[in-house]
Design an enzyme around this catalytic site. Structure first.
Site, PDB file in Angstrom:
ATOM      1  N   GLU A   1      14.178   6.201  11.434  1.00  0.00           N
ATOM      2  CA  GLU A   1      15.507   6.117  10.792  1.00  0.00           C
ATOM      3  C   GLU A   1      15.382   6.889   9.488  1.00  0.00           C
ATOM      4  O   GLU A   1      14.725   6.437   8.550  1.00  0.00           O
ATOM      5  CB  GLU A   1      15.874   4.653  10.507  1.00  0.00           C
ATOM      6  CG  GLU A   1      15.945   3.765  11.743  1.00  0.00           C
ATOM      7  CD  GLU A   1      17.240   3.945  12.519  1.00  0.00           C
ATOM      8  OE1 GLU A   1      18.191   4.539  11.978  1.00  0.00           O
ATOM      9  OE2 GLU A   1      17.281   3.493  13.681  1.00  0.00           O
TER      10      GLU A   1
ATOM     11  N   GLY B   1       0.919   5.748   1.227  1.00  0.00           N
ATOM     12  CA  GLY B   1       0.942   6.574   2.430  1.00  0.00           C
ATOM     13  C   GLY B   1      -0.287   6.400   3.306  1.00  0.00           C
ATOM     14  O   GLY B   1      -0.188   6.370   4.534  1.00  0.00           O
ATOM     15  N   GLN B   2      -1.463   6.277   2.679  1.00  0.00           N
ATOM     16  CA  GLN B   2      -2.698   6.151   3.469  1.00  0.00           C
ATOM     17  C   GLN B   2      -2.679   4.847   4.299  1.00  0.00           C
ATOM     18  O   GLN B   2      -3.094   4.836   5.458  1.00  0.00           O
ATOM     19  CB  GLN B   2      -3.927   6.184   2.544  1.00  0.00           C
ATOM     20  CG  GLN B   2      -5.256   6.123   3.278  1.00  0.00           C
ATOM     21  CD  GLN B   2      -5.402   7.226   4.341  1.00  0.00           C
ATOM     22  OE1 GLN B   2      -5.122   8.392   4.067  1.00  0.00           O
ATOM     23  NE2 GLN B   2      -5.805   6.860   5.562  1.00  0.00           N
TER      24      GLN B   2
ATOM     25  N   CYS C   1      21.127   5.107   2.658  1.00  0.00           N
ATOM     26  CA  CYS C   1      20.959   6.257   3.550  1.00  0.00           C
ATOM     27  C   CYS C   1      22.306   6.786   4.028  1.00  0.00           C
ATOM     28  O   CYS C   1      22.483   7.985   4.191  1.00  0.00           O
ATOM     29  CB  CYS C   1      20.073   5.896   4.735  1.00  0.00           C
ATOM     30  SG  CYS C   1      20.600   4.398   5.589  1.00  0.00           S
TER      31      CYS C   1
ATOM     32  N   GLY D   1       0.837  -1.202   0.000  1.00  0.00           N
ATOM     33  CA  GLY D   1       0.000   0.000   0.000  1.00  0.00           C
ATOM     34  C   GLY D   1       0.863   1.239   0.000  1.00  0.00           C
ATOM     35  O   GLY D   1       2.092   1.156  -0.010  1.00  0.00           O
TER      36      GLY D   1
ATOM     37  N   GLY E   1      -0.045   3.438   5.408  1.00  0.00           N
ATOM     38  CA  GLY E   1       0.866   3.713   6.522  1.00  0.00           C
ATOM     39  C   GLY E   1       0.144   4.447   7.643  1.00  0.00           C
ATOM     40  O   GLY E   1       0.275   4.101   8.822  1.00  0.00           O
TER      41      GLY E   1
HETATM   42  P1  NDP Z   1       9.605   8.050   1.986  1.00  0.00           P
HETATM   43  O1  NDP Z   1       9.694   8.837   3.232  1.00  0.00           O
HETATM   44  O2  NDP Z   1       9.064   8.688   0.767  1.00  0.00           O
HETATM   45  O3  NDP Z   1       8.731   6.724   2.219  1.00  0.00           O
HETATM   46  C1  NDP Z   1       9.014   5.813   3.268  1.00  0.00           C
HETATM   47  C2  NDP Z   1       7.782   4.996   3.565  1.00  0.00           C
HETATM   48  O4  NDP Z   1       6.761   5.833   4.095  1.00  0.00           O
HETATM   49  C3  NDP Z   1       7.175   4.340   2.322  1.00  0.00           C
HETATM   50  O5  NDP Z   1       6.682   3.068   2.654  1.00  0.00           O
HETATM   51  C4  NDP Z   1       6.055   5.295   2.001  1.00  0.00           C
HETATM   52  O6  NDP Z   1       5.025   4.709   1.252  1.00  0.00           O
HETATM   53  C5  NDP Z   1       5.547   5.619   3.394  1.00  0.00           C
HETATM   54  N1  NDP Z   1       4.715   6.813   3.463  1.00  0.00           N
HETATM   55  C6  NDP Z   1       4.563   7.816   2.560  1.00  0.00           C
HETATM   56  N2  NDP Z   1       3.727   8.762   3.033  1.00  0.00           N
HETATM   57  C7  NDP Z   1       3.327   8.350   4.254  1.00  0.00           C
HETATM   58  C8  NDP Z   1       2.464   8.896   5.253  1.00  0.00           C
HETATM   59  N3  NDP Z   1       1.853  10.082   5.096  1.00  0.00           N
HETATM   60  N4  NDP Z   1       2.283   8.194   6.390  1.00  0.00           N
HETATM   61  C9  NDP Z   1       2.889   7.006   6.595  1.00  0.00           C
HETATM   62  N5  NDP Z   1       3.742   6.442   5.689  1.00  0.00           N
HETATM   63  C10 NDP Z   1       3.944   7.105   4.542  1.00  0.00           C
HETATM   64  O7  NDP Z   1      11.073   7.495   1.734  1.00  0.00           O
HETATM   65  P2  NDP Z   1      11.624   6.755   0.448  1.00  0.00           P
HETATM   66  O8  NDP Z   1      10.842   5.506   0.229  1.00  0.00           O
HETATM   67  O9  NDP Z   1      11.727   7.755  -0.650  1.00  0.00           O
HETATM   68  O10 NDP Z   1      13.087   6.289   0.912  1.00  0.00           O
HETATM   69  C11 NDP Z   1      14.224   7.070   0.796  1.00  0.00           C
HETATM   70  C12 NDP Z   1      14.549   7.748   2.099  1.00  0.00           C
HETATM   71  O11 NDP Z   1      14.733   6.769   3.115  1.00  0.00           O
HETATM   72  C13 NDP Z   1      15.839   8.532   2.058  1.00  0.00           C
HETATM   73  O12 NDP Z   1      15.658   9.755   2.722  1.00  0.00           O
HETATM   74  C14 NDP Z   1      16.815   7.656   2.833  1.00  0.00           C
HETATM   75  O13 NDP Z   1      17.876   8.353   3.405  1.00  0.00           O
HETATM   76  C15 NDP Z   1      15.904   7.071   3.862  1.00  0.00           C
HETATM   77  N6  NDP Z   1      16.496   5.866   4.431  1.00  0.00           N
HETATM   78  C16 NDP Z   1      16.961   5.891   5.720  1.00  0.00           C
HETATM   79  C17 NDP Z   1      17.597   4.786   6.263  1.00  0.00           C
HETATM   80  C18 NDP Z   1      18.123   4.789   7.663  1.00  0.00           C
HETATM   81  O14 NDP Z   1      18.372   3.713   8.210  1.00  0.00           O
HETATM   82  N7  NDP Z   1      18.311   5.939   8.294  1.00  0.00           N
HETATM   83  C19 NDP Z   1      17.781   3.564   5.475  1.00  0.00           C
HETATM   84  C20 NDP Z   1      17.261   3.654   4.145  1.00  0.00           C
HETATM   85  C21 NDP Z   1      16.627   4.772   3.655  1.00  0.00           C
HETATM   86  P3  NDP Z   1       5.030   4.867  -0.338  1.00  0.00           P
HETATM   87  O15 NDP Z   1       6.430   4.704  -0.853  1.00  0.00           O
HETATM   88  O16 NDP Z   1       4.175   3.755  -0.730  1.00  0.00           O
HETATM   89  O17 NDP Z   1       4.488   6.240  -0.602  1.00  0.00           O
END
Ligand code: NDP
Length: 482
Positions: A238, A199-200, A272, A197, A202
């Site tokens: 994270e 963002g919603q 990351c 799924g 989540g």
């Molecule tokens: P996002 O923040 O865009 O998405 C992360 C997750 O959050 C996805 O599953 C996304 O779903 C979900 N999501 C989106 N909107 C919402 C919401 N409003 N409420 C709840 N969940 C939501 O990150 P990315 O997927 O683009 O990943 C890249 C980022 O992750 C980079 O900033 C990277 O640095 C970080 N990262 C950090 C790590 C660490 O250990 N510190 C490790 C790896 C990555 P969907 O994709 O379906 O929209």
């Protein structure tokens, strides 16, 4: 064909190598999430009451089931990410993760169960009980789909929590074969669910779980933290980084350039803790750049054959726009592209060649915002104090690196950098501490306890103190108010 309503609610998924939409996700409704969480919560009671050894035995069966379904999982995750070698190793994150936690969990938990007497009231006997949070929600990103969706869930399940996991909608294909491995272990199937799924979904999860582990970007992390706070549940975040490396004048240039190139370009920079800022002593800057450019020019794209070349397509095509805008901004402010350059469309995939940029400054977005691509901006410094000030001039603080003449010199500098993990004499060593050392991020790079080391599994427990007074209670009359 799905009817109009379900067509509207499906999420199209692009293939990163072809640019074609070749997969769809139908997210669960809010009611379905509520139902799933209720069922997981009910099953968690027996799961938590079972002895630790039983839970570990079941988890080890899952490791075997993942091994048995390895090829299908790899094939699906490889389609998700457009890369082969890293996806071919992804099942090991689950297999080794489970085996590693099964080796360590008992000792860590026993150590945390302190029993003794109070130091302030010596007659009082103390017992510590660890009570698992019933239901963990995991929300994970697209860059390492299987590994980052399971890294927190494995210790949580061993601790006695149930888990519901939502990987990114950008990379959902691996979920199906992974679910087959979970279904092969019915005792686990009752307490572990993957949902596909966006963002919603989540947000729906945050409203129905007891604790959240989120990996992703800072803006989404903020939304997750806000929603978790409204529900009064702990959220472990994270988040992103803008990791610096400092290369001192006494550093070996062969070591430094190899470490920087690998640290920035591995996995197409979509890690990351990739190196995203390179600070080099003025006296060796030009030679360092020449060698880095020479090595970078030998790195090939992995465009025609998935088994050949180093730099694969960007997993999420929108990332290309972010990288290009940062390079445009840097060039407009005087930066020089010494190798590589902006994104290229190749047979539907978006590729960014490894790129070395010089003459950069901290007023460029390239030196301030997360890039998440294979770009190496190199900046000069003239003293160690200046290098440390530059490294710390960031709103992030995930990790960092120092390459100096020897370990002691690197250690002294590393201690002054504001980041959760600092690699010395190399870069990107964070994977080495998994269950062995703890780290918490600085600034915007994260919130909550350590995902690494023994503290990781202890995040999933509520800590309860049981206090016994074997003597007669103190009488109120004996307590003097004045
Ligand atoms: P996002 O923040 O865009 O998405 C992360 C997750 O959050 C996805 O599953 C996304 O779903 C979900 N999501 C989106 N909107 C919402 C919401 N409003 N409420 C709840 N969940 C939501 O990150 P990315 O997927 O683009 O990943 C890249 C980022 O992750 C980079 O900033 C990277 O640095 C970080 N990262 C950090 C790590 C660490 O250990 N510190 C490790 C790896 C990555 P969907 O994709 O379906 O929209």
């Amino acid at each position: 064909m799905p009817d109009d309503a379900s067509q509207l609610s499906t999420i199209p998924v692009k293939n990163p190598r072809t640019g074609e939409i070749d997969y769809h996700v139908t997210p669960p409704t809010t009611d379905e999430i509520v139902k799933e969480c209720t069922s997981l919560r009910a099953a968690q009671v027996d799961w938590a009451n079972a002895p630790l050894s039983d839970r570990m035995g079941i988890m080890l069966k899952w490791a075997d089931a993942v091994e048995a379904n390895r090829d299908a999982i790899i094939k699906a995750e490889s389609k998700d990410t457009g890369r082969w070698r890293l996806s071919s190793e992804s099942p090991d994150a689950v297999i080794w993760g489970i085996r590693g936690w099964c080796d360590r969990a008992e000792g860590i938990i026993e150590n945390a169960l302190r029993v003794g007497q109070s130091s302030t009231m010596p007659s009082i006997k103390l017992t510590q009980q660890l009570v698992p949070y019933p239901l963990l929600g995991v929300i994970s990103p697209w860059n390492f789909p299987l590994m980052l969706s399971s890294i927190d869930a494995i210790p949580a399940l061993i601790a006695g929590s149930a888990a519901i996991i939502k990987p990114s909608e950008v990379t959902p294909r691996f979920i199906e074969p992974l679910k087959e491995s979970i279904a092969a272990v019915p005792e686990l199937d009752r307490v572990l669910t993957y949902v596909a799924g966006g963002g919603q979904t989540g947000q729906d999860m945050i409203n129905n779980v007891d604790i959240i582990c989120f990996t992703g970007s800072v803006p989404t992390g903020r939304k997750v933290a806000e929603a978790s706070a409204r529900n009064f549940i702990p959220a472990f975040l994270e988040l992103g980084g803008k990791d610096p490396v400092i290369v001192t004048k006494s550093a070996d240039l062969e070591r430094a350039t190899d470490a920087v190139l690998r640290g920035s370009v591995h996995a197409t920079g979509q890690i990351c803790f990739s190196i995203e800022r390179v600070y080099v002593d003025d006296s060796i800057h030009d030679e360092f750049v020449d060698r880095l450019v020479e090595k970078t020019n030998k790195i090939s794209l992995n465009d025609s054959d998935i088994h050949k070349g180093h730099v694969g397509p960007l997993i999420f095509e929108k990332q290309a726009g972010i990288i290009d805008r940062q390079l445009d901004d840097a060039i407009a402010k005087g930066a020089q592209i010494r190798s590589g350059g902006k994104s290229q469309d190749i047979r539907g995939g978006k590729y960014v060649p490894p790129t070395v940029v010089t003459d950069v400054s901290h007023d460029m977005t390239l030196m301030r915002d997360e890039t998440f691509g294979p770009v190496m901006p190199v900046m000069k410094f003239s003293s160690i104090d200046e290098a440390i000030a530059l490294a710390n001039d960031t709103e992030f603080g995930l990790s960092a690196a120092v390459i100096a003449g020897d370990e002691n010199e690197a250690m002294e500098i590393g201690k002054r950098i504001n980041a959760g993990g600092v690699s010395l004499m190399d870069t990107t060593l964070t994977g080495s501490i998994l269950r062995d050392a703890e780290k918490t991020s600085f600034n915007l790079s994260g919130l909550g306890g350590s995902r690494m080391g023994g503290a990781s599994i202890l995040r999933f427990y509520r800590k309860k103190a049981l206090m016994v007074n074997p003597d007669m209670p103190v009488k109120l009359q004996d307590l003097h108010e004045t």
